[in-house]
Scaffold this motif. Sequence first.
Motif, PDB file in Angstrom:
ATOM      1  N   THR A1010       0.845  -1.207   0.000  1.00  0.00           N
ATOM      2  CA  THR A1010       0.000   0.000   0.000  1.00  0.00           C
ATOM      3  C   THR A1010       0.869   1.240   0.000  1.00  0.00           C
ATOM      4  N   LEU A1011       1.886   1.222   0.876  1.00  0.00           N
ATOM      5  CA  LEU A1011       2.752   2.400   0.979  1.00  0.00           C
ATOM      6  C   LEU A1011       3.533   2.615  -0.325  1.00  0.00           C
ATOM      7  N   LYS A1012       4.014   1.508  -0.908  1.00  0.00           N
ATOM      8  CA  LYS A1012       4.795   1.646  -2.153  1.00  0.00           C
ATOM      9  C   LYS A1012       3.931   2.260  -3.256  1.00  0.00           C
ATOM     10  N   TYR A1029       9.702   6.834   5.134  1.00  0.00           N
ATOM     11  CA  TYR A1029       9.941   6.660   6.571  1.00  0.00           C
ATOM     12  C   TYR A1029       9.015   5.574   7.134  1.00  0.00           C
ATOM     13  N   GLU A1030       7.764   5.593   6.722  1.00  0.00           N
ATOM     14  CA  GLU A1030       6.813   4.560   7.172  1.00  0.00           C
ATOM     15  C   GLU A1030       7.253   3.195   6.648  1.00  0.00           C
ATOM     16  N   LEU A1031       7.700   3.177   5.390  1.00  0.00           N
ATOM     17  CA  LEU A1031       8.152   1.910   4.796  1.00  0.00           C
ATOM     18  C   LEU A1031       9.341   1.343   5.565  1.00  0.00           C
ATOM     19  N   MET A1040      18.953   0.397   1.178  1.00  0.00           N
ATOM     20  CA  MET A1040      18.792   1.473   0.196  1.00  0.00           C
ATOM     21  C   MET A1040      17.705   2.458   0.629  1.00  0.00           C
ATOM     22  N   LEU A1041      16.621   1.838   1.063  1.00  0.00           N
ATOM     23  CA  LEU A1041      15.484   2.652   1.519  1.00  0.00           C
ATOM     24  C   LEU A1041      15.902   3.510   2.705  1.00  0.00           C
ATOM     25  N   THR A1045      15.928   7.532   2.568  1.00  0.00           N
ATOM     26  CA  THR A1045      15.033   8.290   3.450  1.00  0.00           C
ATOM     27  C   THR A1045      15.812   9.281   4.303  1.00  0.00           C
ATOM     28  N   ALA A1046      16.948   8.801   4.848  1.00  0.00           N
ATOM     29  CA  ALA A1046      17.772   9.689   5.674  1.00  0.00           C
ATOM     30  C   ALA A1046      18.251  10.881   4.852  1.00  0.00           C
TER      31      ALA A1046
END
Lengths: 1113, 131
Positions: A1010-1012, A1029-1031, A1040-1041, A1045-1046
């Motif tokens: 859903t988030l993707k 961030y939620e992912l 990688m994510l 995100t950072a």
Amino acid sequence: MPVDYTLSFRLLGTFEIRSTRADEPIALRRLTRAVIAHLAATNQTHSRQTLMDWFCQEAEDPPRALRSLLSRLRRRIGTEALLTEGNTVRFNPAVGWVDCVEFAQHLEADLNTLPLDILSMMVDLYRGEFLENVSLRSSPEFEHWMLGERARYHQLYQRGLGELIDRLTRRGEIDAAILRAQQLVRSDPLMEEAHKHLMWLYAHNGQREAAIDQFEQCRQTLQRELAVEPTPELHVLRDEITAGQLSLPLPLAKPGSIWVPTPPERGDFVGRATELAQLVQAWTEVHPGRVSVVLLDAEAGMGKTRLVQEFARTIPEADFLVGECYESARVLAYFPWLEVLEQRLARLDETSLQHLSAFALDYLARLSPAIARRFQRRKPARVPHSGGELSRLFAAIGEFLLELPETPPEPYFRPLILFVDNLQWADDASLQLFHFLARRNPPGKVLLIGAQRTEEADEVSRLQTLLDDLLHHSFSRLNLSPLNRRAITELSTQLWPSLPEGFRPHVCDLLMKATGGNPFFVSEILRELANTAEVPSALPIPKTVQELIRRRLSLFPESVRQVVEALAVLGSPSTPAQLRQTSGRSEEETITAIDLSLKRGLLELWAEAGLNRYDFVHDLMREVVVGQLTPIRRQVLHRRAARSLERISAPAATLAYHWRMAGNDEKEGHFARLAGEQAAAIYANEDAIHYLERALVLEKNANQHLHLMEKLGEVWMLISMWDKAEAIFTQTLALAETVHNQRAQARCRVALGRLARVKSDYAAAMAWLEQARADYQALDDQQGVAETLWGMGAVYWSQLDYPSALACFQEQLAMARRLGDRQGIGKAVGSMAVAYTEYGDYAHALTCYSERLQIDLALNDRLSLAKTVGNMGIVYAELGDDAQALVCYHFLLRSALELGDRQSVCVAVGNMIHVYTVQGEYAVAGRLSHQAIALGHALNVPLYLCEFLYTSADLLARQNRYAQALALNNEASEMAANIGRTDIQLPARLLSVRLGLAMGDLDNGTAINTLKSMLDAWPEDHEQAAISYELWHLDKSDAMLHQRTAEGYRKLYARMPNVTYRRRYEELAGEGLPSPPLLPALPEGIARDPINLESLLAKVEEMITLLLDGSSL
Amino acid sequence: MTQQSNRSLMESFALERDPAVLADDVILHDQAQERSFCGREAVAAFLNAFFAQGLARTQTKVEMAIIDETNAALEFTFHGWHEGVFMGIPPTRQEVNLPMVMLCQMESGRIKQAALYYNAGTLLRQLGLAL
């Protein structure tokens, strides 16, 4: 003691409490004895205040002292013995048997129906005087109560004994009757009737010697105590018994005989313990050889007569003679004294009267028909009035009242209390006689009491002369002051017992204000309230009170009454000039009227700041005066009052009222408009609406109508009554079109545009504003054009189109600067600051806010200042300075509440939810959430409401209240979608995923997918970062994510030093970021006062209640 | 008891003041007047005296209810017309609109303890008997 009780209280005789659980009586200290005796004997509910007043007066901390006292009592006699309910305490009659309660219950009833054995048992309960060994000198109230009760129980005991002796005698149980008669003699050795009865019983029983001994005993007692001989009747009985020829009938008790006393009165005598004690003290100082005089002063209704009656009840050994003066009888010479003489005559027997000198008899017979009849003398044609004749008449009266022994041949001078009431109405001769008697030297104790109404006494010159003369002698003067609040409460408890205790303080406050503490007024109103079939809308003024007040007024000359009527119509404390102008009397007459009214206690002085004003001593007076004015007179007085008040520039609202009452529509309309505008300027919104609506009714001029309607619309808008505002602006626009007032049309369209924006109808808002701009351009009104630009900017801002919003505001700013319009400049820079904040350009935002603050302070624009500070709070919150943010929000909330700006209240409360949530103060946040949502719904502001719904859902989620959070989040999400607030839609979607996982509605995989899928729909940097961030939280193995995100948050923070970005980066990268820029301090005064959030939130709750019940504006 | 069943219990109490929902040994605290009533009969009598006697055309509107498995908080507005003797006060024909809050503790499907909060001054002002 009945078996059901665990405690027994013996209060008749020596004090004793016993418990079924112990052999020995319970030992108590002096004070605790007094308290429990009072509670048990009265068997009533007592307020803690009364108990403190009675028993803890000398304590430093009376409430604490009372608590300790009650606690001590409970420890000694058991917790169940006292029932406490809120502020009241009472004895529990279910656990304790009290001898005097049972005693009085039986002996106050009809004795004829009481079985002999019960009667006998009741009489035996009397072991001695009530509370024989109890005394509490520190409490005059208790002592007074105890002495009264002591006399009452003693009388009941004698009553019971008398009945018992009669019944036993009738039944022929002479031995038993003798025992009871002996008891009766012991109870009062001076009671000749008891001796006589006992002698008769002895003789009848063949105990002749005992009968003769009894006579001797009686004779010696009377000789010793009173220096008198027994009555001739007793001598005859003694002689007959000696001769063995008993002929006197059985001396059975009859109604009114000495041992069948009337049960004492109970009633509404309160608040006079001090005055009563003063009279009792005066009595102790009375000595034979000199008449003591007491003069009572008080205004009508203060309870002079009642006080003296109660006093006389405490001195049962004294003869109490009363003469009443009546206004209607003031021309009748000696009227009060005739009453006194007749009472005296009725109490003297023939033997006593035989000792009256022939000279006195002659004069008295001339004066009193009753005396003439008694001595069968012809009524003389003339009563002496002057010279030596008068002196002789006075001497005769003096002899009859003061010097005649009651029981000859040995003189016994019974103590005497002479009371002449309402001296202000006494005829001259009566006053002279009063004066004469005051200077006598009687052989017995005599107290002469006179009472007068202060408000009328000053006018009676004879009475003043009397007082002046008395000054040469010694006399006491007692002034009765109004009842205090405590006494009024006590009175209300007695007269309106069914009123719940929790209501009583409120009613007593009202009574205090309305009556000024006049006991008669208070009593009458309470009786009216307690017994009426229906309470009128205003406080009822009983007819008796109205009549009394009318009577008082009728005593004044016409010129004074007119001044008093003027004051009543003026409606508030007034100056002599106002009274003169309104009454139409001359200056001299007005001053005289004020002087007289002050002297008679009708008015009181209000001296403030060197200005003397006058008002009624209580509100009832004003109401009665106004009530008796004819409509036409009232109208005339209001017209004069209005003119008088216009000269001193009285408030427009006051003038509007007087002109309305005077029936002048034009003047009323003018002042109603001013009052409305003045009220609106100080945010007295309800008053503003009231006066503007009234002015609209009266205004005839179309352009004035437009002006008033616009003003009214602005007030409706300020208090967020959007529908009413829309309705009036629509009407105003129609009228403006009709009268071709283009500028008014433009203003209405701007207002309608603002209203459409509030309702999130942005298309309509823009259409109204475009039209308005065209209007202004046609009029070449640059200021108007700038106003429409601001409105358009606000519409763009609401749609999250910050570049367009900023462009509008900048254009408006430029125009305002060209025009030198400081208000316009302030409005522009304030709005730009909000837009910069949304961009995250905090530096620019704060620069704009600084300028805005300067302008707000310079223009003293409180509402704008509050909103500016509130908006600055958002900047502080986003930079992570929660403390400063709260200072700003608190300031906004307090100001908005004061100014009645409901929308700003809603915003302030809603903005605080998030701050308190992140601080972990969930209880406060929860309360704020409830209020913000309630206000958002009530005010119909979806723009803000959807945000508050989301922050409230977030709060609930943090408290693991997922189902409730989900419901609110769904509502927020739907509302945000409807009005295009994507900034709420995304976080709400993310929260719904989190909640789905928490509630088990989603598994991890589904949530990740859903988030993707959301990443494609939300392309902005901050949106991508938030979703990533939620992912990452769901799949921390994705390096990688994690890195992406950072990095995203680092870049975001570099652009916008928002605290959320910084915290998330630090969480992801494990390293810190530079601190945000330092923020300027808030202007002085914003955070100076400590904020009581609780009281502010209570006011918000009140506002919500008013909004929801629909009765408010 | 579930939250749902407690909700219907509270509704029946707030709107109908059904004494059946009270525990035998229920205690009600009238916080405005600082007094308490113990036992179903006494509490029912008080509720009847307050909400039914002397007031006509009464309505109770629940503004907010927070209810969980053991506790409930109700905010409601009590509305009516004072047309009979109400708590010892003869009729004033005035409208009463009284915000109230009731906090309840429930046990085994019955109300075990309740506290009623309102402002006595507000009530009396509406009746014209307070400043």
